[in-house]
Design a protein around this motif. Structure first.
Motif, short mmCIF file in Angstrom:
data_model
loop_
_atom_site.label_atom_id
_atom_site.label_comp_id
_atom_site.label_asym_id
_atom_site.label_seq_id
_atom_site.Cartn_x
_atom_site.Cartn_y
_atom_site.Cartn_z
N MET A 78 0.85 -1.18 0.00
CA MET A 78 0.00 0.00 0.00
C MET A 78 0.90 1.25 0.00
O MET A 78 1.83 1.34 0.78
N PRO A 79 0.60 2.19 -0.89
CA PRO A 79 1.45 3.38 -0.97
C PRO A 79 1.33 4.25 0.27
O PRO A 79 0.28 4.37 0.87
N THR A 80 2.43 4.85 0.63
CA THR A 80 2.43 5.74 1.77
C THR A 80 1.82 7.09 1.38
O THR A 80 1.58 7.36 0.20
N HIS A 81 1.60 7.92 2.37
CA HIS A 81 1.02 9.25 2.12
C HIS A 81 1.94 10.08 1.24
O HIS A 81 1.49 10.76 0.31
N ARG A 82 3.24 10.02 1.48
CA ARG A 82 4.20 10.80 0.68
C ARG A 82 4.25 10.30 -0.76
O ARG A 82 4.35 11.09 -1.69
N ARG A 83 4.20 8.99 -0.95
CA ARG A 83 4.24 8.44 -2.30
C ARG A 83 2.98 8.83 -3.06
O ARG A 83 3.04 9.21 -4.22
N ARG A 84 1.84 8.77 -2.39
CA ARG A 84 0.58 9.16 -3.01
C ARG A 84 0.60 10.64 -3.37
O ARG A 84 0.15 11.03 -4.45
N ARG A 85 1.16 11.48 -2.49
CA ARG A 85 1.26 12.91 -2.77
C ARG A 85 2.18 13.15 -3.97
O ARG A 85 1.91 14.00 -4.81
N PHE A 86 3.26 12.38 -4.06
CA PHE A 86 4.18 12.49 -5.19
C PHE A 86 3.46 12.14 -6.50
O PHE A 86 3.56 12.87 -7.49
N ILE A 87 2.73 11.05 -6.50
CA ILE A 87 2.02 10.60 -7.71
C ILE A 87 0.94 11.61 -8.09
O ILE A 87 0.80 11.95 -9.28
N HIS A 88 0.21 12.14 -7.12
CA HIS A 88 -0.82 13.12 -7.43
C HIS A 88 -0.21 14.41 -7.97
O HIS A 88 -0.75 15.01 -8.91
N GLY A 89 0.90 14.83 -7.40
CA GLY A 89 1.56 16.04 -7.88
C GLY A 89 2.06 15.89 -9.31
O GLY A 89 1.89 16.79 -10.14
N GLN A 90 2.68 14.76 -9.61
CA GLN A 90 3.19 14.53 -10.96
C GLN A 90 2.05 14.42 -11.96
O GLN A 90 2.13 14.97 -13.06
N THR A 91 0.99 13.73 -11.59
CA THR A 91 -0.17 13.60 -12.49
C THR A 91 -0.81 14.96 -12.76
O THR A 91 -1.14 15.28 -13.91
N ALA A 92 -0.94 15.77 -11.72
CA ALA A 92 -1.53 17.10 -11.90
C ALA A 92 -0.64 17.96 -12.79
O ALA A 92 -1.15 18.68 -13.66
N TRP A 93 0.66 17.88 -12.61
CA TRP A 93 1.59 18.67 -13.45
C TRP A 93 1.46 18.25 -14.91
O TRP A 93 1.43 19.09 -15.80
N MET A 94 1.42 16.94 -15.16
CA MET A 94 1.35 16.45 -16.54
C MET A 94 0.01 16.83 -17.18
O MET A 94 -0.02 17.22 -18.36
N LEU A 95 -1.09 16.74 -16.45
CA LEU A 95 -2.38 17.13 -17.00
C LEU A 95 -2.42 18.63 -17.28
O LEU A 95 -2.95 19.06 -18.33
N ALA A 96 -1.85 19.43 -16.38
CA ALA A 96 -1.80 20.87 -16.61
C ALA A 96 -0.92 21.19 -17.82
O ALA A 96 -1.23 22.11 -18.59
N SER A 97 0.16 20.44 -18.02
CA SER A 97 1.03 20.65 -19.17
C SER A 97 0.29 20.34 -20.47
O SER A 97 0.39 21.12 -21.44
N VAL A 98 -0.42 19.24 -20.51
CA VAL A 98 -1.19 18.89 -21.71
C VAL A 98 -2.24 19.95 -22.00
O VAL A 98 -2.41 20.39 -23.14
N LEU A 99 -2.93 20.39 -20.97
CA LEU A 99 -3.96 21.40 -21.15
C LEU A 99 -3.37 22.72 -21.66
O LEU A 99 -3.87 23.30 -22.62
N ALA A 100 -2.27 23.15 -21.05
CA ALA A 100 -1.64 24.42 -21.47
C ALA A 100 -1.11 24.32 -22.90
O ALA A 100 -1.30 25.25 -23.70
N LEU A 101 -0.45 23.23 -23.23
CA LEU A 101 0.09 23.08 -24.58
C LEU A 101 -1.03 22.98 -25.61
O LEU A 101 -0.89 23.50 -26.72
N THR A 102 -2.12 22.34 -25.25
CA THR A 102 -3.26 22.24 -26.16
C THR A 102 -3.90 23.61 -26.38
O THR A 102 -4.22 23.97 -27.52
N LEU A 103 -4.06 24.36 -25.31
CA LEU A 103 -4.65 25.69 -25.44
C LEU A 103 -3.77 26.63 -26.25
O LEU A 103 -4.27 27.49 -26.97
#
Length: 91
Positions: A1-26
């Motif tokens: 089971m992922p720890t809180h820090r690992r989950r925060r890392f994954i959520h941060g990276q996912t959010a950054w990548m989604l924001a990058s795709v959105l910004a580049l698309t716009l």
């Protein structure tokens, strides 16, 4: 089971990548190279922002390999772009 820090890392990276795709698309500049470079920058930022102070978990030590691989691919992208810019007689 992922720890809180690992989950925060994954959520941060996912959010950054989604924001990058959105910004580049716009902006109408979405390419694989630009997405990779922005994702690598985000990966490095998220890695530093979520780094623990005292103890380094084993999963974070493996991130060094991903960072190294990402920097190699980034270097290849930069070299390819430089070769495209240079006149044909230079090389």
């Amino acid at each position: 089971m992922p720890t809180h820090r690992r989950r925060r890392f994954i959520h941060g990276q996912t959010a950054w990548m989604l924001a990058s795709v959105l910004a580049l698309t716009l902006l109408g500049t979405l390419t694989v190279e630009l997405f990779f470079v922005l994702s690598l920058i985000g990966f490095l930022v998220v890695t530093e922002l979520t780094a623990p102070f005292a103890v380094t978990p084993q999963w974070r030590t493996r991130l060094k390999w991903l960072i190294g691989l990402g920097l190699l691919v980034f270097g290849a992208i930069v070299v390819r772009r430089i070769i495209e810019i240079l006149p044909s007689g230079v090389l």
